[in-house]
Design a protein around this motif. Structure first.
Motif, PDB file in Angstrom:
ATOM      1  N   ALA A 185      37.737  46.836  48.744  1.00 50.97           N
ATOM      2  CA  ALA A 185      38.114  47.005  47.229  1.00 50.97           C
ATOM      3  C   ALA A 185      39.298  48.147  47.199  1.00 50.97           C
ATOM      4  N   GLU A 186      39.398  48.966  48.249  1.00 49.02           N
ATOM      5  CA  GLU A 186      40.483  49.868  48.521  1.00 49.02           C
ATOM      6  C   GLU A 186      41.793  49.122  48.724  1.00 49.02           C
TER       7      GLU A 186
ATOM      8  N   VAL B 268      42.374  46.264  47.845  1.00 48.90           N
ATOM      9  CA  VAL B 268      43.113  45.367  46.668  1.00 48.90           C
ATOM     10  C   VAL B 268      43.811  46.533  45.697  1.00 48.90           C
ATOM     11  N   LYS B 269      43.383  47.898  45.648  1.00 50.34           N
ATOM     12  CA  LYS B 269      44.137  48.616  44.853  1.00 50.34           C
ATOM     13  C   LYS B 269      45.202  49.002  45.484  1.00 50.34           C
ATOM     14  N   LYS B 270      45.353  49.011  46.654  1.00 53.20           N
ATOM     15  CA  LYS B 270      46.378  49.281  47.383  1.00 53.20           C
ATOM     16  C   LYS B 270      47.776  48.342  47.232  1.00 53.20           C
TER      17      LYS B 270
ATOM     18  N   LEU C  12      46.579  44.488  40.766  1.00 52.04           N
ATOM     19  CA  LEU C  12      46.044  44.996  39.267  1.00 52.04           C
ATOM     20  C   LEU C  12      47.561  45.707  38.499  1.00 52.04           C
ATOM     21  N   ASN C  13      48.483  45.637  38.934  1.00 56.83           N
ATOM     22  CA  ASN C  13      49.702  45.921  38.520  1.00 56.83           C
ATOM     23  C   ASN C  13      49.926  44.691  37.465  1.00 56.83           C
TER      24      ASN C  13
ATOM     25  N   ARG D 153      43.314  45.564  32.562  1.00 60.58           N
ATOM     26  CA  ARG D 153      43.342  46.168  33.626  1.00 60.58           C
ATOM     27  C   ARG D 153      41.881  46.968  33.939  1.00 60.58           C
ATOM     28  N   THR D 154      41.492  47.703  32.774  1.00 61.62           N
ATOM     29  CA  THR D 154      40.269  48.404  32.835  1.00 61.62           C
ATOM     30  C   THR D 154      38.974  47.431  33.289  1.00 61.62           C
TER      31      THR D 154
ATOM     32  N   GLU E 169      39.240  46.485  36.916  1.00 61.54           N
ATOM     33  CA  GLU E 169      38.800  47.882  37.782  1.00 61.54           C
ATOM     34  C   GLU E 169      37.519  47.827  37.651  1.00 61.54           C
TER      35      GLU E 169
ATOM     36  N   LEU F  84      36.138  45.452  39.983  1.00 60.89           N
ATOM     37  CA  LEU F  84      36.060  45.768  41.530  1.00 60.89           C
ATOM     38  C   LEU F  84      35.172  46.760  41.799  1.00 60.89           C
ATOM     39  N   ASP F  85      34.709  47.931  40.832  1.00 60.86           N
ATOM     40  CA  ASP F  85      33.624  48.816  41.380  1.00 60.86           C
ATOM     41  C   ASP F  85      32.616  47.943  41.080  1.00 60.86           C
TER      42      ASP F  85
END
Length: 790
Positions: A708-709, A711-713, A717-718, A725-726, A729, A732-733
């Motif tokens: 998951a981290e 993906v965030k990097k 998501l941008n 996006r919310t 996210e 993903l959580d």
């Protein structure tokens, strides 16, 4: 409407329209049962899953009386021949001990008569009437001599039944019926062989009940060699006869009043003396016995666990049987053969019925088990250093010591600690409240093991000091805890260390782990020990048990005398780190024990450090033949590689839409529960994808949080903003906490936190509709698994 052709009908249709009417035209419907369950269905231990097979069911069973089935009928659809189901009917008939077997396809019947060995085919409307078949049975009994009046009388005598008792299982019914029939025919020495856990005492009760109610027997003596066995029998299976039961007590019984009961219970030792080697003691006991009872007082004696003592010609216990020689005597045992003594068959004759451990497991009435063999680095032998001394300062004899010496001739303290550590590690990886029996070499060894287990499980002992208890013959406190240990409802004690006290007789229904840390050479004793775990308690969570062997005792499974099937795979990781060994209590050297001139040498950890060098899980077939040895990880790896030949192939399958759940289900069907294995490995936070790649293809696993981290990097998501996006996210959580399967389901949108964002349709609108939402989820998955295995 046109009539449906027989060829188009199912088996159930054929039964409804043709077979059932043909049978019930000739038989009282009250004497016919349909879809009768014969077995419970074998429990298979497949991988780390427990799967119960379907029970065996007979299509029709026909009865002479409620106690006595007489015929089996098996049905097939009309696309099979009339005789197609006859072999199956004959198999059930042999299992149920009935003389007639039939098959039908709706056109007619095929009959097999076990009394004559002949077969015949006849039309559908020619099925034998109830009176005709019963008459054929009665006339053919006893080799054609017919039933005696006593046999007819006992056949009509029903079993005891109430809301608190269960009807006899098929094998119990056979044992009861054959026994009362043999007694009705005048047989005075009878042997029943029934595996531990199959209900010998219940079977004995039903025999006694029917004989008493029929008037065939009036005074009955039930003998056992353990007080708790006598009490168990009186309080449980024989409870319906409590008003006519008396437990013999030499010290208090009055000869003038003791004769008013019908069923008497006693210990062998009480009646015949405690010591087989003291002839005088046995004679004195018999003198007391004769003061209470004339030699012809009892007309039936039941000898429980007759493999012990009572069958030995030199045994004083056998004098009881000789004193009451005019009585019918029934021996009951799980192990009909002795090794160094004369067989009990020599006294009672060949068994009239045998129901083995193998049959009990295959029928699903007994628990299957796994066998874990554990070898230490001193198992093959340990030799002291030149001049090495024990903790007393005595020089240790220079020779090679092996498993047959440890705890018997020399005490290796660190070996005891390592055995205790392995037991503890297993319980920690499965169930720390699982009832466990540790069989030790001696009572002293059982105490040392108790101390080691207390120290290994101090957290549990702190909650309840009876978490570990020694239960041996000389331990008054331990013996006071026996009833609690064998109780289904009492939680404590959990672990019992013992020497011989729990090896036979005690009804340990909830035992899930049996540890062998003593040398066993007798097949009789080995079977009795294994029998401590064979009872099933599915409602309470016991479906199988584990045998943990530290002395290579399980070699006896290869002995021709072993009759039990073993089918198993490991459900914990043998390579997982063991809990730390407790520190040595102190450097002080203890004083030698007072009394013995030459105490057993005791070697501390400084004198001999012990390690477990390997562990195997043995897998056997139904005949006890060794198939392979493996761990659950090996099993998982083998099955995954069998389904997916290469890593690339697996990644492609996983990436295909809707394949993830299919893969998980496929593995479950092969006995692989990924969540359970991950928990055993301490890898519950690892994605199934990573775990499979790790186990089967040796790839380094990533946790769900790490993926998951990652993906965030990235820029994924941008591409989205605002509410969309919310949502992603939040998905993903969810993945990080619960895994990939949940986020693939649209139902997740009905759960928090998504419900706070609006209805599913509203959420989908953030992505331009449902198709847009599903496309975004798919892209999120691709981002999670971007690059495949690490």
């Amino acid at each position: 409407m046109d009539v449906i052709s027989k060829k188009q009908m199912s088996e159930e249709d054929i039964k409804l329209h043709y077979i059932t009417p043909a049978i019930t035209a000739q038989w009282n419907i009250q004497h016919v049962t349909m879809e009768t369950k014969v077995t419970d269905g074998r429990i298979n231990l497949k991988g780390n899953l427990v799967i119960r097979e379907k029970p065996k069911r007979a299509d029709y069973v026909l009865y002479v009386s409620a106690n006595n089935p007489i015929a089996i009928v098996e049905a097939k659809d009309n696309n099979h021949a009339v005789s197609y189901g006859l072999q199956q009917a004959m198999t059930y008939a042999q299992m149920l001990d009935v003389p007639f077997a039939y098959s039908s396809n709706g056109d007619g019947f095929m009959e097999h008569d076990f009394m004559t060995g002949k077969e015949r085919e006849f039309d559908l409307d020619e099925f034998p009437t109830e009176q005709e078949l019963i008459q054929r049975y009665k006339a053919g009994a006893n080799g054609g001599a017919g039933l005696t009046p006593e046999q007819e009388k006992i056949i009509a005598q029903p079993y005891y039944s109430s809301q608190n008792t269960y009807p006899p299982r098929y094998y119990q019914r056979i044992a009861i019926n054959r026994t009362v029939d043999a007694i009705a025919r005048g047989q005075d020495r009878i042997l029943l062989v029934m595996a531990t856990g199959t209900g010998k005492t219940y079977t004995a009760f039903q025999i006694v009940y029917r004989l008493l109610k029929s008037g065939m027997k009036k005074k009955i003596l039930y003998l056992a060699d353990r007080n708790n066995l006598v009490d168990q029998a009186i309080q449980q299976d024989f409870a319906p006869l409590e008003k006519v039961i008396h437990k013999v007590n030499f010290a208090k019984d009055d000869p003038s009043t003791i004769t008013s009961y019908q069923v008497y219970f006693s210990l062998y030792q009480q009646l015949a003396g405690n010591n087989d080697d003291q002839e005088e003691e046995g004679d004195n006991a018999l003198a007391k016995l004769s003061q209470l009872f004339r030699s012809d007082f009892f007309d039936l004696i039941i000898v429980d666990e007759c493999h012990r003592g009572s069958a030995k010609k030199e045994s004083n216990w056998r004098k009881i049987l000789e004193y009451f020689s005019s009585a019918t005597q029934i021996g009951m045992t799980a192990t009909p053969k002795e090794t160094k003594y004369i067989s009990n068959i020599d006294y009672f004759g060949e068994p009239i019925y045998t129901y083995s451990l193998k049959e009990g497991i295959e029928d699903g009435f007994l628990a299957p088990f796994k066998v874990i063999n554990i070898m230490t680095d001193i198992g093959e032998g340990w030799r002291p250093r030149k001049g090495q001394r024990d903790i007393y300062g005595n020089e240790i004899e220079d020779r090679i010591y092996t498993n047959s010496d440890y705890d018997y001739n020399i005490i290796i303290q660190d070996r005891i600690e390592q055995v205790a550590a392995e037991i503890t590690r297993y319980l920690k990886s499965t169930d720390r409240m699982a009832k466990t029996i540790v069989f030790c070499a001696t009572e002293d060894a059982a105490e040392r093991m108790r101390v080691a287990l207390v120290n290994q499980n101090a957290d549990m002992v702190k909650q309840n000091p009876d978490y570990v208890v020694r239960i041996t013959g000389s331990d008054t406190y331990g013996k006071s805890k026996l009833d609690y240990f064998i109780s289904v409802s009492a939680k404590y004690p959990v672990i019992a260390t013992t020497s011989k006290l729990l090896s036979t007789g005690s009804d340990c229904k909830m035992t899930k782990l049996i540890v062998l840390d003593e040398m066993i050479g007798s097949m009789t004793e080995f079977k009795q020990i294994i029998g401590r775990g064979t009872r099933l308690r599915e409602k309470e969570g016991k479906t199988h048990f584990v045998v943990m062997d530290f002395r290579d005792v399980s070699r006896l499974f290869a002995d021709p005398e072993w009759d039990g099937p073993i089918e198993m795979n490991d459900d914990y990781d043998p390579n997982k780190d063991a809990p730390p060994t407790p520190p040595n209590p102190g450097p002080d050297t203890p004083n030698p024990p007072v009394g013995p001139k030459n105490p057993k040498p005791i070697v501390d950890k400084n004198g001999c450090r012990v390690e477990v060098i390997y562990k195997t899980v043995s897998v056997y077939d139904a005949s006890g033949k060794l198939l392979k040895q493996e761990s659950i990880i090996d099993y998982t790896k083998e099955n995954i590689r069998g389904a997916y030949a290469s890593l690339d192939n697996f990644i492609r399958q996983w990436s295909t839409e809707d394949k993830k759940e299919t893969i998980r289900e496929l593995l479950r069907n092969q006995g692989i529960d990924l969540e359970a294995i991950k928990a055993d490995q301490g890898m519950s936070d690892v994605d199934d994808f990573d775990f499979i790649c790790h186990v089967a293809f040796d790839k380094k696993p990533l946790t769900r949080r790490e993926r998951a981290e990652n993906v965030k990097k990235k820029d994924f998501l941008n591409k989205y903003s605002g509410a969309a996006r919310t949502v992603l996210e939040a998905l993903l959580d969810k993945y990080m906490n619960t895994g990939i399967y949940e986020i693939e389901k649209t139902e997740i949108l009905r759960l928090d936190p998504f419900m706070q964002m609006g209805k599913p349709q509203k959420i989908a609108s953030y992505f331009g509709g449902k198709d847009g939402y599903l496309k975004a989820v798919k892209e999120l998955e691709q981002a999670i698994y971007d690059g495949g295995a690490a």
